[in-house]
Scaffold this motif. Sequence first.
Motif, PDB file in Angstrom:
ATOM      1  N   GLY A 189       0.816  -1.204   0.000  1.00 16.76           N
ATOM      2  CA  GLY A 189       0.000   0.000   0.000  1.00 16.76           C
ATOM      3  C   GLY A 189       0.851   1.256   0.000  1.00 16.76           C
ATOM      4  N   LEU A 190       0.447   2.235   0.796  1.00 15.41           N
ATOM      5  CA  LEU A 190       1.167   3.511   0.839  1.00 15.41           C
ATOM      6  C   LEU A 190       2.638   3.327   1.179  1.00 15.41           C
ATOM      7  CD1 LEU A 190      -1.512   5.663   2.703  1.00 15.41           C
ATOM      8  CD2 LEU A 190      -0.817   5.914   0.307  1.00 15.41           C
ATOM      9  N   ALA A 191       2.952   2.367   2.046  1.00 14.33           N
ATOM     10  CA  ALA A 191       4.343   2.134   2.440  1.00 14.33           C
ATOM     11  C   ALA A 191       5.186   1.628   1.287  1.00 14.33           C
ATOM     12  CB  ALA A 191       4.395   1.134   3.594  1.00 14.33           C
ATOM     13  N   GLY A 192       4.562   1.147   0.216  1.00  9.24           N
ATOM     14  CA  GLY A 192       5.304   0.636  -0.924  1.00  9.24           C
ATOM     15  C   GLY A 192       5.582   1.661  -2.002  1.00  9.24           C
ATOM     16  N   ILE A 193       5.150   2.909  -1.806  1.00 11.51           N
ATOM     17  CA  ILE A 193       5.339   3.941  -2.834  1.00 11.51           C
ATOM     18  C   ILE A 193       6.706   4.601  -2.658  1.00 11.51           C
ATOM     19  CG2 ILE A 193       4.452   6.074  -3.834  1.00 11.51           C
ATOM     20  CD1 ILE A 193       1.707   5.336  -2.787  1.00 11.51           C
ATOM     21  N   ALA A 194       7.575   4.425  -3.620  1.00 14.55           N
ATOM     22  CA  ALA A 194       8.912   5.020  -3.553  1.00 14.55           C
ATOM     23  C   ALA A 194       8.838   6.526  -3.787  1.00 14.55           C
ATOM     24  CB  ALA A 194       9.824   4.383  -4.595  1.00 14.55           C
ATOM     25  N   ALA A 195       9.654   7.274  -3.055  1.00 17.61           N
ATOM     26  CA  ALA A 195       9.713   8.728  -3.197  1.00 17.61           C
ATOM     27  C   ALA A 195      10.400   9.107  -4.506  1.00 17.61           C
ATOM     28  CB  ALA A 195      10.459   9.336  -2.010  1.00 17.61           C
ATOM     29  N   TYR A 196      10.107  10.308  -4.984  1.00 16.27           N
ATOM     30  CA  TYR A 196      10.748  10.847  -6.184  1.00 16.27           C
ATOM     31  C   TYR A 196      11.993  11.616  -5.782  1.00 16.27           C
ATOM     32  CZ  TYR A 196       5.887  10.200  -7.838  1.00 16.27           C
ATOM     33  OH  TYR A 196       4.643   9.704  -8.131  1.00 16.27           O
ATOM     34  N   ASP A 197      13.091  11.360  -6.474  1.00 19.72           N
ATOM     35  CA  ASP A 197      14.360  12.022  -6.170  1.00 19.72           C
ATOM     36  C   ASP A 197      14.406  13.379  -6.865  1.00 19.72           C
ATOM     37  OD1 ASP A 197      16.967  12.789  -5.682  1.00 19.72           O
ATOM     38  OD2 ASP A 197      17.837  10.834  -6.181  1.00 19.72           O
ATOM     39  N   ARG A 198      14.437  14.459  -6.072  1.00 17.52           N
ATOM     40  CA  ARG A 198      14.482  15.810  -6.624  1.00 17.52           C
ATOM     41  C   ARG A 198      15.899  16.397  -6.646  1.00 17.52           C
ATOM     42  NH1 ARG A 198      10.135  14.873  -9.164  1.00 17.52           N
ATOM     43  NH2 ARG A 198       8.133  15.500  -8.229  1.00 17.52           N
ATOM     44  N   LEU A 219     -15.688  14.435   4.997  1.00 15.04           N
ATOM     45  CA  LEU A 219     -16.799  13.616   4.538  1.00 15.04           C
ATOM     46  C   LEU A 219     -16.469  12.138   4.695  1.00 15.04           C
ATOM     47  CD1 LEU A 219     -19.613  14.003   3.314  1.00 15.04           C
ATOM     48  CD2 LEU A 219     -18.574  13.827   1.054  1.00 15.04           C
ATOM     49  N   LEU A 220     -15.246  11.767   4.346  1.00 20.02           N
ATOM     50  CA  LEU A 220     -14.820  10.385   4.541  1.00 20.02           C
ATOM     51  C   LEU A 220     -14.797  10.024   6.020  1.00 20.02           C
ATOM     52  CD1 LEU A 220     -11.843   9.666   2.082  1.00 20.02           C
ATOM     53  CD2 LEU A 220     -14.063   8.543   2.142  1.00 20.02           C
ATOM     54  N   ALA A 221     -14.171  10.892   6.802  1.00 16.76           N
ATOM     55  CA  ALA A 221     -13.989  10.594   8.223  1.00 16.76           C
ATOM     56  C   ALA A 221     -15.312  10.451   8.954  1.00 16.76           C
ATOM     57  CB  ALA A 221     -13.143  11.689   8.865  1.00 16.76           C
ATOM     58  N   GLU A 222     -16.297  11.293   8.632  1.00 16.35           N
ATOM     59  CA  GLU A 222     -17.545  11.322   9.374  1.00 16.35           C
ATOM     60  C   GLU A 222     -18.593  10.348   8.853  1.00 16.35           C
ATOM     61  OE1 GLU A 222     -18.891  15.340   9.504  1.00 16.35           O
ATOM     62  OE2 GLU A 222     -17.035  16.102  10.420  1.00 16.35           O
ATOM     63  N   HIS A 223     -18.585  10.092   7.535  1.00 17.94           N
ATOM     64  CA  HIS A 223     -19.661   9.299   6.965  1.00 17.94           C
ATOM     65  C   HIS A 223     -19.198   7.982   6.337  1.00 17.94           C
ATOM     66  CE1 HIS A 223     -22.654  12.437   7.624  1.00 17.94           C
ATOM     67  NE2 HIS A 223     -21.747  13.307   7.201  1.00 17.94           N
ATOM     68  N   PHE A 224     -17.917   7.895   5.981  1.00 18.83           N
ATOM     69  CA  PHE A 224     -17.398   6.675   5.365  1.00 18.83           C
ATOM     70  C   PHE A 224     -16.085   6.261   6.030  1.00 18.83           C
ATOM     71  CE2 PHE A 224     -19.280   9.470   2.089  1.00 18.83           C
ATOM     72  CZ  PHE A 224     -20.458   8.760   1.855  1.00 18.83           C
ATOM     73  N   PRO A 225     -16.072   6.114   7.354  1.00 17.23           N
ATOM     74  CA  PRO A 225     -14.807   5.813   8.031  1.00 17.23           C
ATOM     75  C   PRO A 225     -14.183   4.507   7.573  1.00 17.23           C
ATOM     76  CG  PRO A 225     -16.683   5.492   9.506  1.00 17.23           C
ATOM     77  CD  PRO A 225     -17.202   6.202   8.301  1.00 17.23           C
ATOM     78  N   GLU A 226     -15.030   3.537   7.153  1.00 21.49           N
ATOM     79  CA  GLU A 226     -14.472   2.269   6.681  1.00 21.49           C
ATOM     80  C   GLU A 226     -13.709   2.449   5.375  1.00 21.49           C
ATOM     81  OE1 GLU A 226     -18.331   2.668   4.516  1.00 21.49           O
ATOM     82  OE2 GLU A 226     -17.550   3.172   6.504  1.00 21.49           O
ATOM     83  N   LEU A 227     -14.160   3.395   4.547  1.00 20.36           N
ATOM     84  CA  LEU A 227     -13.451   3.673   3.301  1.00 20.36           C
ATOM     85  C   LEU A 227     -12.144   4.417   3.580  1.00 20.36           C
ATOM     86  CD1 LEU A 227     -16.351   4.750   0.922  1.00 20.36           C
ATOM     87  CD2 LEU A 227     -15.519   2.470   1.514  1.00 20.36           C
ATOM     88  N   GLN A 228     -12.204   5.364   4.487  1.00 20.76           N
ATOM     89  CA  GLN A 228     -10.985   6.077   4.862  1.00 20.76           C
ATOM     90  C   GLN A 228      -9.945   5.105   5.423  1.00 20.76           C
ATOM     91  OE1 GLN A 228     -10.893   8.817   8.311  1.00 20.76           O
ATOM     92  NE2 GLN A 228     -10.249  10.382   6.829  1.00 20.76           N
ATOM     93  N   LYS A 229     -10.406   4.201   6.262  1.00 19.36           N
ATOM     94  CA  LYS A 229      -9.503   3.201   6.841  1.00 19.36           C
ATOM     95  C   LYS A 229      -8.923   2.315   5.757  1.00 19.36           C
ATOM     96  CE  LYS A 229      -9.401  -0.350  10.469  1.00 19.36           C
ATOM     97  NZ  LYS A 229     -10.234  -1.087  11.466  1.00 19.36           N
ATOM     98  N   ALA A 230      -9.752   1.928   4.788  1.00 23.75           N
ATOM     99  CA  ALA A 230      -9.281   1.070   3.705  1.00 23.75           C
ATOM    100  C   ALA A 230      -8.213   1.773   2.875  1.00 23.75           C
ATOM    101  CB  ALA A 230     -10.450   0.662   2.819  1.00 23.75           C
TER     102      ALA A 230
END
Length: 348
Positions: A189-198, A219-230
């Motif tokens: 997931g997010l941890a697998g995204i390599a940074a761009y070398d500037r 909106l995600l946090a209040e009404h779709f927390p399961e989506l935000q978590k995903a």
Amino acid sequence: MNLVRPPSVSIALRNASLASLLLLATSAVRAGLTAEDLIGRVGIAPADVARLQNGEIVSYSVSETGSKSLATGIAMYLKTAPARIVEVIKRRELIARDPDVTAQGVVPTGAGAEAFVQFAYTQAQADEARDLLNVRPGLDFNLSTEEIAGFAALKASLNTDDDKAVAEAVSKQYRTVLAARLQAYRRKGLAGIAAYDRGDGEKADPAAELTDATQASKLLAEHFPELQKALLRYPADRPADADDGFGWVNRTVQGRPTPILVHRLIYARNDGAVLLQRAFYVGHSYNSSQIFAGSVPYRDGALVLYSVRSSTDQVSGMGEALKHSIGRKQMEKEMIKKFQALKASVNG
């Protein structure tokens, strides 16, 4: 002033891979949100509601998360059933209407570089390919230190300067980059995204940018927390009723071919839709993007909301306020153009 053209609504509403697609139909309905609720939650002014009901496309403000962030939202009322909008999205009808998309594909589970075989620089794009052979850390391309080294090694091994041969060799190398990035995201997931070398020790961190974009959505946090978590914890905590997949597009951005990797999860019903899009790799011009869109029953048709948070190095630094203002206007202009394409496809 060379400002980025932020990711367009075409990527989302046209199901164009891009740059990270998460589509969950009827989440708004399941959460008990009505069109009126959504209009209030995103802050569409009463005067704009009247314009909306008259068929005009209206805009609304979306919070930005830092100096590199661009964000805005638009809304449209379509006199058609939400089911028709879901159908258009699922059947990928809109991709054909985007003249900037030159190639696209779906990446099956377990696929490698062969899934990107249609991504290629043409002989006419040999200069762009040569720029990759000579790439250095900086803003011209979004590449990690290791990816830059890979293109340098390719240059050292080439024994020809023929346009066609160069374009083919660079295309093959880039396909390995795309495959590796997609596989890393699938695993971590997010941890697998390599940074761009500037350069000079500076990095652009699309993982951090996407984290900020996800956490900034009230909106995600209040009404779709399961989506935000995903989104934050992928590949863990994936919604059981969602079908996830990956795709890519080659899209012309600022006059240059641009590979974009997209993540999507789809859950569809007939009475509404919520769409989240994550572009977790973009070849140049902007770093990442995340889109929230929704379609719910409204009056005798459907309300469609669309907002995007994009991150780009091109709007930070001197003149930042002006750059952000211009960037938002450019983003909104392109989003409106794509909304008009959606309307044409739905009514067609």
